[in-house]
Design a protein around this motif. Structure first.
Motif, PDB file in Angstrom:
ATOM      1  N   GLU A   6       0.666  -1.069  -0.412  1.00  0.00           N
ATOM      2  CA  GLU A   6      -0.047   0.138  -0.415  1.00  0.00           C
ATOM      3  C   GLU A   6       0.889   1.189   0.127  1.00  0.00           C
ATOM      4  O   GLU A   6       0.528   2.775  -0.550  1.00  0.00           O
ATOM      5  CB  GLU A   6      -1.279   0.055   1.527  1.00  0.00           C
ATOM      6  CG  GLU A   6      -1.789  -1.269   1.297  1.00  0.00           C
ATOM      7  CD  GLU A   6      -2.713  -0.845   0.437  1.00  0.00           C
ATOM      8  OE1 GLU A   6      -3.430  -0.246  -0.414  1.00  0.00           O
ATOM      9  OE2 GLU A   6      -3.162  -2.249  -0.440  1.00  0.00           O
ATOM     10  N   LEU A   7       2.310   1.288   0.373  1.00  0.00           N
ATOM     11  CA  LEU A   7       3.112   2.308   0.415  1.00  0.00           C
ATOM     12  C   LEU A   7       3.965   2.451  -0.722  1.00  0.00           C
ATOM     13  O   LEU A   7       3.697   3.824  -1.335  1.00  0.00           O
ATOM     14  CB  LEU A   7       4.188   2.244   1.287  1.00  0.00           C
ATOM     15  CG  LEU A   7       3.686   1.358   2.669  1.00  0.00           C
ATOM     16  CD1 LEU A   7       5.321   1.453   3.185  1.00  0.00           C
ATOM     17  CD2 LEU A   7       3.106   3.114   3.727  1.00  0.00           C
ATOM     18  N   VAL A   8       3.900   1.380  -2.005  1.00  0.00           N
ATOM     19  CA  VAL A   8       4.248   2.267  -3.412  1.00  0.00           C
ATOM     20  C   VAL A   8       2.935   1.913  -4.444  1.00  0.00           C
ATOM     21  O   VAL A   8       3.173   2.033  -5.426  1.00  0.00           O
ATOM     22  CB  VAL A   8       5.311   1.469  -3.192  1.00  0.00           C
ATOM     23  CG1 VAL A   8       5.346  -0.031  -3.258  1.00  0.00           C
ATOM     24  CG2 VAL A   8       6.008   1.322  -4.196  1.00  0.00           C
ATOM     25  N   PHE A   9       2.331   0.289  -4.394  1.00  0.00           N
ATOM     26  CA  PHE A   9       1.185  -0.417  -5.645  1.00  0.00           C
ATOM     27  C   PHE A   9       0.016  -0.364  -4.239  1.00  0.00           C
ATOM     28  O   PHE A   9      -0.127  -1.654  -4.593  1.00  0.00           O
ATOM     29  CB  PHE A   9       2.388  -0.780  -5.856  1.00  0.00           C
ATOM     30  CG  PHE A   9       1.799  -1.030  -7.039  1.00  0.00           C
ATOM     31  CD1 PHE A   9       1.532  -0.649  -8.785  1.00  0.00           C
ATOM     32  CD2 PHE A   9       0.765  -2.423  -7.942  1.00  0.00           C
ATOM     33  CE1 PHE A   9       0.684  -0.686  -9.921  1.00  0.00           C
ATOM     34  CE2 PHE A   9      -0.111  -2.907  -9.121  1.00  0.00           C
ATOM     35  CZ  PHE A   9      -0.180  -1.659 -10.222  1.00  0.00           C
ATOM     36  N   PRO A  10      -0.945   0.062  -4.776  1.00  0.00           N
ATOM     37  CA  PRO A  10      -2.107  -0.003  -3.564  1.00  0.00           C
ATOM     38  C   PRO A  10      -2.925  -0.907  -4.196  1.00  0.00           C
ATOM     39  O   PRO A  10      -2.556  -0.940  -5.695  1.00  0.00           O
ATOM     40  CB  PRO A  10      -2.518   1.729  -3.215  1.00  0.00           C
ATOM     41  CG  PRO A  10      -1.515   2.444  -3.257  1.00  0.00           C
ATOM     42  CD  PRO A  10      -0.343   1.662  -4.442  1.00  0.00           C
ATOM     43  N   LYS A  11      -3.666  -1.684  -3.878  1.00  0.00           N
ATOM     44  CA  LYS A  11      -4.290  -2.724  -4.289  1.00  0.00           C
ATOM     45  C   LYS A  11      -5.735  -2.248  -5.595  1.00  0.00           C
ATOM     46  O   LYS A  11      -5.544  -3.045  -5.870  1.00  0.00           O
ATOM     47  CB  LYS A  11      -4.868  -3.491  -2.966  1.00  0.00           C
ATOM     48  CG  LYS A  11      -4.178  -4.930  -2.593  1.00  0.00           C
ATOM     49  CD  LYS A  11      -4.611  -5.220  -1.841  1.00  0.00           C
ATOM     50  CE  LYS A  11      -3.795  -6.384  -0.453  1.00  0.00           C
ATOM     51  NZ  LYS A  11      -4.548  -7.228   0.057  1.00  0.00           N
ATOM     52  N   VAL A  12      -5.661  -1.361  -4.901  1.00  0.00           N
ATOM     53  CA  VAL A  12      -7.097  -0.682  -5.564  1.00  0.00           C
ATOM     54  C   VAL A  12      -6.608  -0.288  -7.003  1.00  0.00           C
ATOM     55  O   VAL A  12      -7.523  -0.314  -7.916  1.00  0.00           O
ATOM     56  CB  VAL A  12      -7.097   0.463  -4.938  1.00  0.00           C
ATOM     57  CG1 VAL A  12      -6.263   2.263  -5.071  1.00  0.00           C
ATOM     58  CG2 VAL A  12      -8.351   0.916  -5.300  1.00  0.00           C
ATOM     59  N   LEU A  13      -5.088  -0.256  -7.687  1.00  0.00           N
ATOM     60  CA  LEU A  13      -4.375   0.282  -8.430  1.00  0.00           C
ATOM     61  C   LEU A  13      -4.954  -1.463  -9.763  1.00  0.00           C
ATOM     62  O   LEU A  13      -4.940  -1.071 -10.404  1.00  0.00           O
ATOM     63  CB  LEU A  13      -2.844  -0.005  -8.506  1.00  0.00           C
ATOM     64  CG  LEU A  13      -2.864   1.535  -8.044  1.00  0.00           C
ATOM     65  CD1 LEU A  13      -1.295   1.870  -8.355  1.00  0.00           C
ATOM     66  CD2 LEU A  13      -3.429   2.705  -8.335  1.00  0.00           C
ATOM     67  N   ASP A  14      -4.708  -2.590  -8.968  1.00  0.00           N
ATOM     68  CA  ASP A  14      -4.887  -3.690  -9.609  1.00  0.00           C
ATOM     69  C   ASP A  14      -5.743  -4.177 -11.044  1.00  0.00           C
ATOM     70  O   ASP A  14      -4.933  -4.024 -11.932  1.00  0.00           O
ATOM     71  CB  ASP A  14      -4.948  -5.061  -8.957  1.00  0.00           C
ATOM     72  CG  ASP A  14      -4.038  -5.537  -7.884  1.00  0.00           C
ATOM     73  OD1 ASP A  14      -2.829  -4.337  -8.160  1.00  0.00           O
ATOM     74  OD2 ASP A  14      -4.231  -6.122  -7.329  1.00  0.00           O
ATOM     75  N   PRO A  15      -6.889  -3.100 -11.039  1.00  0.00           N
ATOM     76  CA  PRO A  15      -7.782  -3.231 -12.095  1.00  0.00           C
ATOM     77  C   PRO A  15      -7.226  -2.534 -13.343  1.00  0.00           C
ATOM     78  O   PRO A  15      -7.777  -2.446 -14.154  1.00  0.00           O
ATOM     79  CB  PRO A  15      -9.379  -2.758 -11.448  1.00  0.00           C
ATOM     80  CG  PRO A  15      -9.405  -2.981  -9.539  1.00  0.00           C
ATOM     81  CD  PRO A  15      -7.526  -2.884  -9.541  1.00  0.00           C
TER      82      PRO A  15
END
Length: 249
Positions: free
Chosen positions: A129-138
């Motif tokens: 979450e500090l660099v590539f939050p899960k919300v970016l996956d889609p």
């Protein structure tokens, strides 16, 4: 021509062809990655957790994107050098394209690629979450993530072992890299001023003294990677380095 000479000639031709193929593969891969990222990856900014991706500065505020541009440029230059320059180990008068290729690899392509790859995956392992939050996956496909954060390291290490380059004077190389990293730190502060948010989530959770230490550590780490690249180059290509020094004297 003797048997040994013919064998060396054939080996050199195959080796050169494989090196050119690698340069072509890397150039196409990173160029397409940049195109896809710039054209199709859109971060939503309406959700509270997505405000970190303020539109100011666009993709050019991310070191990952800037590094992809550096990598694409490097492999395009390498490809051009394969055809109109020279890959001779220690040419007496290297053409401008070869000189630029060597400088770009030593000063920016190698240290910045390892900086991006190592820093990203280290923070990802600690807390993504500090660099590539899960919300970016889609919106950010996995293959693109690996092109921009994994393959940059894989290809630049392959390049280190398959192509000799003459490193610039250490003072000049480190100065060029310091200017680049310093300019980037100034740039993300400009982005923070106009957008109200830091480019990277990790900076949001750090207090001012911690951020200063973080920035100093990042620059120090990147400069150390330059020295690592120089050391590896001088170790892998020890004979060629000695030959180049003898020719320059």
């Amino acid at each position: 021509m003797g048997t040994a000479a013919r064998t060396n000639s054939v080996y050199g031709g195959v080796y050169g062809a494989l090196r050119t193929l690698m340069h072509l593969t890397a150039a196409v891969q990173f160029t397409y990655g940049i195109y896809y990222d710039y054209s199709y990856v859109e971060f939503p900014t309406t959700e509270p957790e997505m405000r970190i991706h303020h539109p100011f500065g666009g993709k050019f505020k991310y070191l990952t994107f800037l590094d992809a541009l550096i990598q694409a440029l490097y492999y395009i230059v390498s490809l051009v050098n394969d055809f109109v320059g020279t890959n001779e180990l220690a040419p007496k008068r290297p053409p401008a394209i070869r000189q630029f290729k060597d400088w770009l690899m030593a000063t920016l392509a190698f240290p910045v690629a390892l900086n991006v790859g190592v820093t990203f995956w280290t923070l990802y392992a600690i807390d993504r979450e500090l660099v590539f939050p899960k919300v970016l996956d889609p919106v950010f496909p996995s293959w693109l993530n690996h092109v921009l954060h994994t393959n940059i390291v894989v290809f630049i290490v392959l390049e280190l072992f398959t192509s000799y380059r003459a490193y610039p004077k250490r003072s000049k190389g480190l100065t060029g890299l310091t200017i680049f990293m310093g300019a980037y730190l100034v740039w993300i502060h400009i982005v923070k001023h106009y957008s109200g948010v830091w480019v990277y989530p990790v900076l949001e959770v750090l207090q001012l003294p911690q951020r200063i230490v973080f920035f100093v550590a990042v620059i120090g780490f990147t400069l150390a990677l330059y020295l690592v690249g120089e050391f590896l180059n001088n170790t892998v290509w020890a004979k060629e380095v000695k030959l180049a020094k003898r020719k320059s004297n």
